[in-house]
Design an enzyme around this catalytic site. Structure first.
Site, PDB file in Angstrom:
ATOM      1  N   LYS A  28     -15.290   7.672  -3.175  1.00  9.17           N
ATOM      2  CA  LYS A  28     -16.375   7.891  -2.401  1.00  9.17           C
ATOM      3  C   LYS A  28     -17.065   9.110  -2.951  1.00  9.17           C
ATOM      4  O   LYS A  28     -18.231   9.519  -2.985  1.00  9.17           O
ATOM      5  CB  LYS A  28     -16.135   7.809  -0.683  1.00  9.17           C
ATOM      6  CG  LYS A  28     -15.788   6.704  -0.556  1.00  9.17           C
ATOM      7  CD  LYS A  28     -14.999   6.792   1.090  1.00  9.17           C
ATOM      8  CE  LYS A  28     -14.257   5.425   1.377  1.00  9.17           C
ATOM      9  NZ  LYS A  28     -13.463   5.550   2.635  1.00  9.17           N
ATOM     10  N   HIS A  76       0.830  -1.159  -0.143  1.00  7.51           N
ATOM     11  CA  HIS A  76       0.094   0.055   0.160  1.00  7.51           C
ATOM     12  C   HIS A  76       0.740   1.358  -0.012  1.00  7.51           C
ATOM     13  O   HIS A  76       0.210   2.052   0.338  1.00  7.51           O
ATOM     14  CB  HIS A  76      -0.711   0.119   1.045  1.00  7.51           C
ATOM     15  CG  HIS A  76      -1.899  -0.857   1.254  1.00  7.51           C
ATOM     16  ND1 HIS A  76      -3.132  -1.087   0.801  1.00  7.51           N
ATOM     17  CD2 HIS A  76      -1.700  -2.305   1.769  1.00  7.51           C
ATOM     18  CE1 HIS A  76      -3.753  -2.187   0.792  1.00  7.51           C
ATOM     19  NE2 HIS A  76      -3.067  -2.741   1.555  1.00  7.51           N
ATOM     20  N   LYS A 110      -8.902  13.720   4.732  1.00  8.41           N
ATOM     21  CA  LYS A 110      -7.929  12.433   4.717  1.00  8.41           C
ATOM     22  C   LYS A 110      -6.912  12.663   5.936  1.00  8.41           C
ATOM     23  O   LYS A 110      -6.794  13.578   6.378  1.00  8.41           O
ATOM     24  CB  LYS A 110      -7.396  12.226   3.430  1.00  8.41           C
ATOM     25  CG  LYS A 110      -6.776  13.739   3.018  1.00  8.41           C
ATOM     26  CD  LYS A 110      -5.958  13.615   1.743  1.00  8.41           C
ATOM     27  CE  LYS A 110      -7.082  13.578   0.658  1.00  8.41           C
ATOM     28  NZ  LYS A 110      -6.822  12.343  -0.396  1.00  8.41           N
ATOM     29  N   ARG A 111      -6.199  11.693   6.137  1.00 10.26           N
ATOM     30  CA  ARG A 111      -5.127  11.902   7.135  1.00 10.26           C
ATOM     31  C   ARG A 111      -4.133  12.964   6.679  1.00 10.26           C
ATOM     32  O   ARG A 111      -4.091  13.112   5.423  1.00 10.26           O
ATOM     33  CB  ARG A 111      -3.869  10.584   7.339  1.00 10.26           C
ATOM     34  CG  ARG A 111      -4.861   9.527   7.975  1.00 10.26           C
ATOM     35  CD  ARG A 111      -5.268   9.767   9.403  1.00 10.26           C
ATOM     36  NE  ARG A 111      -3.861   9.998  10.189  1.00 10.26           N
ATOM     37  CZ  ARG A 111      -3.381   9.010  10.810  1.00 10.26           C
ATOM     38  NH1 ARG A 111      -4.269   7.985  11.285  1.00 10.26           N
ATOM     39  NH2 ARG A 111      -2.334   9.191  11.604  1.00 10.26           N
ATOM     40  N   THR A 156      -8.961   6.061  -1.558  1.00 13.14           N
ATOM     41  CA  THR A 156     -10.172   5.733  -1.629  1.00 13.14           C
ATOM     42  C   THR A 156     -11.216   6.586  -1.477  1.00 13.14           C
ATOM     43  O   THR A 156     -12.360   6.463  -2.098  1.00 13.14           O
ATOM     44  CB  THR A 156     -10.419   4.330  -0.844  1.00 13.14           C
ATOM     45  OG1 THR A 156      -9.798   4.884   0.502  1.00 13.14           O
ATOM     46  CG2 THR A 156      -9.543   3.315  -1.344  1.00 13.14           C
ATOM     47  N   LYS A 177       0.248  14.397   0.964  1.00 15.67           N
ATOM     48  CA  LYS A 177      -1.255  14.561   0.460  1.00 15.67           C
ATOM     49  C   LYS A 177      -1.422  16.230   0.171  1.00 15.67           C
ATOM     50  O   LYS A 177      -2.324  16.601  -0.316  1.00 15.67           O
ATOM     51  CB  LYS A 177      -2.097  14.143   1.559  1.00 15.67           C
ATOM     52  CG  LYS A 177      -2.049  12.501   1.856  1.00 15.67           C
ATOM     53  CD  LYS A 177      -2.796  12.229   2.669  1.00 15.67           C
ATOM     54  CE  LYS A 177      -2.857  10.867   3.213  1.00 15.67           C
ATOM     55  NZ  LYS A 177      -3.396   9.692   2.221  1.00 15.67           N
TER      56      LYS A 177
HETATM   57  C1  26Q Z   1       3.683   1.049  10.468  1.00 12.66           C
HETATM   58  C2  26Q Z   1       4.631   1.064  11.669  1.00 12.66           C
HETATM   59  C3  26Q Z   1       4.134   1.288  12.925  1.00 12.66           C
HETATM   60  C4  26Q Z   1       2.722   1.558  13.185  1.00 12.66           C
HETATM   61  C5  26Q Z   1       1.951   1.986  12.312  1.00 12.66           C
HETATM   62  C6  26Q Z   1       2.452   1.792  11.002  1.00 12.66           C
HETATM   63  C7  26Q Z   1       1.333   1.966   9.914  1.00 12.66           C
HETATM   64  C8  26Q Z   1       0.047   1.840   9.956  1.00 12.66           C
HETATM   65  C9  26Q Z   1      -1.100   1.955   9.128  1.00 12.66           C
HETATM   66  C10 26Q Z   1       1.718   2.002   8.471  1.00 12.66           C
HETATM   67  C11 26Q Z   1       1.006   2.270   7.463  1.00 12.66           C
HETATM   68  C12 26Q Z   1      -0.513   2.261   7.635  1.00 12.66           C
HETATM   69  C13 26Q Z   1      -1.631   2.731   6.820  1.00 12.66           C
HETATM   70  C14 26Q Z   1      -1.224   2.810   5.633  1.00 12.66           C
HETATM   71  C15 26Q Z   1      -2.192   3.332   4.360  1.00 12.66           C
HETATM   72  O1  26Q Z   1      -3.448   3.462   4.936  1.00 12.66           O
HETATM   73  N1  26Q Z   1      -2.196   3.374   3.260  1.00 12.66           N
HETATM   74  C16 26Q Z   1      -3.000   3.824   2.315  1.00 12.66           C
HETATM   75  O2  26Q Z   1      -3.808   2.394   2.030  1.00 12.66           O
HETATM   76  C17 26Q Z   1      -4.896   2.773   1.121  1.00 12.66           C
HETATM   77  C18 26Q Z   1      -5.603   1.598   0.740  1.00 12.66           C
HETATM   78  O3  26Q Z   1      -4.892   0.775  -0.282  1.00 12.66           O
HETATM   79  C19 26Q Z   1      -4.314   3.399  -0.070  1.00 12.66           C
HETATM   80  O4  26Q Z   1      -5.718   4.026  -0.856  1.00 12.66           O
HETATM   81  C20 26Q Z   1      -3.498   4.899   0.270  1.00 12.66           C
HETATM   82  O5  26Q Z   1      -3.238   5.475  -0.867  1.00 12.66           O
HETATM   83  C21 26Q Z   1      -2.454   4.528   1.055  1.00 12.66           C
HETATM   84  O6  26Q Z   1      -1.860   5.791   1.444  1.00 12.66           O
END
Ligand code: 26Q
Length: 831
Positions: A676, A373, A564-565, A672, A570
């Site tokens: 929406k 991702h 979004k985050r 995503t 972004k």
């Molecule tokens: C990593 C290490 C320690 C703690 C947390 C994390 C961590 C947690 C969540 C790293 C990444 C995430 C989430 C990533 C994420 O949401 N990526 C998004 O995924 C979506 C679904 O595929 C995409 O549409 C987005 O582009 C992408 O940013």
């Protein structure tokens, strides 16, 4: 002979189905309220009404879940286990009503009791067991699996505290814990009998088994109990209810007793607390949290408990023979977070079930599939070898062995190339040696996919280039999607009704049918109905915003939204630069080509991400200056929406005119939220990044406000990027930066935004914000011009919804199933 048994027989599952008419609902609802929950008129509160209704529906879900499980078991179906550290569920009541087809009945039942469904719906807390896109995707995909009647079980963690709650104090983000379970969680069912033991620590040793074979075992471990809580995942009106199984960490009895018997009661209790800490809190996606031991514990806890649960089920039906196990299973890894499953499956098959290496490797590499991702190299997970030695010593042995085999493959493909061995090794040899989890996931899987066409292409050409050269057929794309049940049917009733009136109801499970709306895109009558629906949704959004942030949005103005985050890639900052640009022109009396706008920005910053938090502060400060200036009242309003989450997107996307998807090209894997907004009739202003490209292709360039460099141009620009001269050459941009520098938005906080200005002016700025400024402004002005012509805008809005069919997660799942999973749809048993 005593033929009484404690085993229930078939009669237990063929009891008459629960009634689904209003009197059955009323009777269950009132019994839950007064008996199970023990409430009456005096001790009532809306929360108990919600719980009673949820329990009433949970019975109906469990009934179908049992029948679904029996169908899967009877047919000995191949199944997929979706492994994810995150499930961003949001609320469940409204979706359950929609999926079970009980909306009208329940409305009627509540009506008879003098209650309002809308009030009860508002009682439900969001289950925020995820950060953002990745966690929400997991839930949309499971929704589609159930709707397509595919045997897929989701595995995750039951965090006691989900995504933190965001408070805004004086424009700053302040985090508060999210105790989402405080009022209880009526949807879940704990299955104590299926608890699993998960080991940590200790050491690995070898021994000779009874056949004289050298084998390995993991000893002196500290064990934690994994308790499964099942959540129902209903399909759309098809009697299928799949399962999302969330593990909760509990101390084992033994764990307590060892310490207890040693006479140290407080230590025993402390050990219990340590064990249970594993599922205490969801990690926010935060670079500063990288490498935390507790996070690795979470990952292993999920992987181990889920694999053991799967092997238990297999052995229950097939005995401890694994010849056909791979033909019947696939494990889909949601990013590298659960990728330790590769080593754990090897360990379980070899050390616990006695298989040899080759057989175990064959099974592992024909069942694991990995979804990536991210394109940000800094976001690739790596764990210190030292941590593995302490926590998972046996897994480290296995990873070393996999690496030895893998590097010999690499050496025979590229003989004599030392550099590539170093580059591809699962172990990064640095001062502190690290395990590269993405590489483990790739080597251990038969499929590796990205989440949008561009993203998948860039993975093959960039991040995973060497792996792609080695195993080209392993790589594939699965463009993300979102469920049209939650993200259109349930969050936008007036639009759903209009669509169903126009093209019939089948779009809910066959979203490509929305293409049928194209024929009405320029139809005056239809446009005016579409406009009415949009006005209703804009009023609803405005009313919510008035309540939640005290800013009044005027529905006749253009609603411009970025939620979004908060992350630099972004580019919420680019959005702010545009707001300041408008502010400055309007203040100087220059309205030429501008139309009245309301800009909404929302999102959480990771608690340790200083720059992201400063961006939130900037948005709030700019909003304050803009909103209190009477000169701007009719032209520009700005709001920051606190605590953005799933349930707020449900009223935000239907009321949005313009969807901001403005990441630096090549950085957003897919997005995503963009889907929406499109589904609900927003037009997009965006870069050629992630799924934006596919969105633009689907709707046509004319109905998408494109701007900025593409991924390739961004790559080249970085080599000679000179923001200072871009600023110097653009008087309007210069004026914008000057307002920031002169503390116009930080009058009593002098120099507060210095880090932002420095980042913008920095030639090493990876996000190239200044480079896209002018083209972004041009695209915004094009959006203004289009909005000034409401007929044209409405056409674009209708065409966006009409073209959104490809972004249904049903399509995504059909693709996963065709190329990776190969499951047979299996209907629930109904008799
Ligand atoms: C990593 C290490 C320690 C703690 C947390 C994390 C961590 C947690 C969540 C790293 C990444 C995430 C989430 C990533 C994420 O949401 N990526 C998004 O995924 C979506 C679904 O595929 C995409 O549409 C987005 O582009 C992408 O940013």
């Amino acid at each position: 002979m005593n033929n009484r048994s404690t085993q229930p027989d078939e009669r237990f599952i063929s009891i008459p189905k629960l009634g689904n008419d209003s009197s059955a609902i009323i009777s269950d609802f009132t019994r839950y309220f007064s008996c199970t929950l023990g409430r009456d008129q005096i001790s009532s509160s809306p929360q108990y009404l919600f719980q009673a209704l949820a329990l009433t529906l949970r019975d109906r879900l469990i009934e179908r879940a049992n029948r679904t499980r029996h169908a899967y078991a009877n047919h000995r179906v191949r199944q997929v286990c979706y492994l994810s550290l995150e499930y961003l569920i949001g609320r469940s009541l409204e979706d359950t009503l929609l999926n079970l087809g009980l909306q009208d009945t329940v409305n009627q039942a509540l009506d008879e009791l003098g209650l309002q469904l809308a009030d009860i719906l508002e009682q439900e807390n969001d289950a925020g067991l995820g950060n953002g896109g990745l966690g929400r995707l997991a839930v949309c995909l499971l929704d589609s699996c159930a709707t397509l009647q595919l045997p897929v079980i989701g595995y995750g963690l039951r965090y006691e505290y989900g995504m933190f709650r965001q408070n805004i104090q004086e424009g700053h983000q302040v985090e508060e814990p999210d105790a989402w379970l405080r009022d209880g969680h009526p949807w879940e069912l704990c299955r104590h009998e299926l608890a699993q033991r998960v080991e940590f620590g200790g050491r690995s040793e070898h021994y000779l088994d009874s056949a004289g074979q050298k084998r390995w075992r993991w000893v002196d471990t500290h064990d934690v109990l994994a308790l499964p809580y099942d959540l129902p995942v209903p399909g759309y009106r098809n009697d299928t209810v799949n399962t999302l199984r969330l593990w909760s960490a509990n101390a084992t009895d033994k764990f307590d007793l060892d310490e207890f018997n040693a006479g140290s009661y407080p230590e025993a209790v402390a050990a219990k607390t340590a064990a249970e800490a594993i599922t205490l809190v969801l990690y926010p996606n935060d670079a500063s949290e990288n490498g935390k031991e507790l996070r690795l514990r979470q990952q292993y806890f999920l992987a181990s408990a889920s694999l053991k649960d799967t092997l238990r089920r297999w052995i229950h039906y097939n005995g401890p023979v694994f010849d056909h196990f791979a033909a019947q299973h696939c494990f889909q890894l949601n990013d590298t977070h659960p990728s330790i499953a590769v080593a754990e499956l090897m360990r379980l098959l070899m050390d616990v079930h006695g298989l040899g290496w080759d057989k175990a490797w064959e099974i592992t590499t024909s069942t694991m599939a990995y979804t990536n991702h991210t394109l940000l190299p800094e976001a690739l997970e790596r764990w210190p070898v030292r941590l593995f030695e302490q926590l998972l010593p046996r897994h480290l042995d296995i990873i070393y062995a996999i690496n030895a085999w893998f590097l010999s493959e690499v050496a025979s493909r590229w003989p004599g190339d030392q550099a590539i061995l170093k580059r591809l090794s699962l172990i990064e040899e640095a001062h502190e040696p690290m395990v590269r989890m993405a590489y483990l996931a790739i080597v251990g899987s038969f499929s590796v996919n990205g989440v949008a066409e561009l993203h998948s292409k860039l993975l093959c050409e960039g991040l995973f280039r060497d792996f792609h050269a080695l195993w080209p057929k392993r790589f594939n794309n699965k463009t993300n999607g979102v469920t049209p049940r939650r993200w259109l049917a349930s969050c936008n009733p007036p639009l759903s009704e209009l669509i169903t009136d126009t093209i019939g109801p089948d779009w809910v499970t066959d979203l490509e049918r929305l293409r049928g709306l194209q024929a009405y895109a320029t139809d005056r009558g239809f446009q005016s109905r579409w406009a009415k629906v949009r006005a209703i949704n804009k009023h609803r959004l405005a009313e919510r915003l008035r309540q939640e942030c005290g800013v009044v949005f005027e529905p006749s103005m253009l609603f411009d939204v970025q939620v979004k985050r908060i992350h630099e890639y972004k580019r919420q900052l680019l959005n702010v630069l545009h707001i300041i640009y408008r502010y400055q022109r309007l203040k100087s009396g220059d309205h030429e080509g501008l139309i009245p706008r309301c800009v909404l920005i929302g999102g959480k910053a990771a608690p340790g991400y200083t720059m992201a938090k400063l961006i939130i502060k900037l948005v709030n400060n700019v909003a304050k200056v803009v909103n209190r200036d009477p000169d701007l009242h009719d032209w520009l309003r700005v709001a920051f929406l606190p605590n953005y989450r799933v349930s707020t997107m449900e009223w935000t996307c239907p009321g949005t005119d313009l969807s901001e998807q403005i990441s630096t090209a090549g950085k957003e894997a897919s997005g995503t939220g963009n889907m929406k907004f499109m589904m609900n009739g927003a037009l997009t202003i965006g870069t050629l990044d992630g799924a934006n490209i596919e969105i633009r292709d689907a709707v046509g360039a004319e109905h998408f406000f494109l701007f900025g460099m593409d991924a390739e141009q961004a790559e080249t620009t970085r080599k000679h990027y000179d923001p200072q001269s871009i600023i110097a050459a653009d008087s309007e941009l210069k004026a914008v930066i000057q307002l920031l520098e002169n503390d116009h938005f930080s009058l009593f906080e002098t120099g507060l935004f210095r880090p932002i200005i420095d980042a913008l002016r920095n030639p090493a700025d990876p996000w190239l914000t200044v480079a896209d400024f002018r083209s972004y402004i041009d695209a915004q002005l094009a959006a203004d011009a289009r909005f000034a012509n409401q007929t044209q805008w409405l056409t674009g809005s209708i065409l966006n919804t009409a073209a959104s069919g490809g972004f249904s997660s049903d399509r995504t799942i059909a693709d996963y199933n065709r190329d990776i999973w190969r499951l047979n749809p299996t209907a629930a048993l109904v008799d």
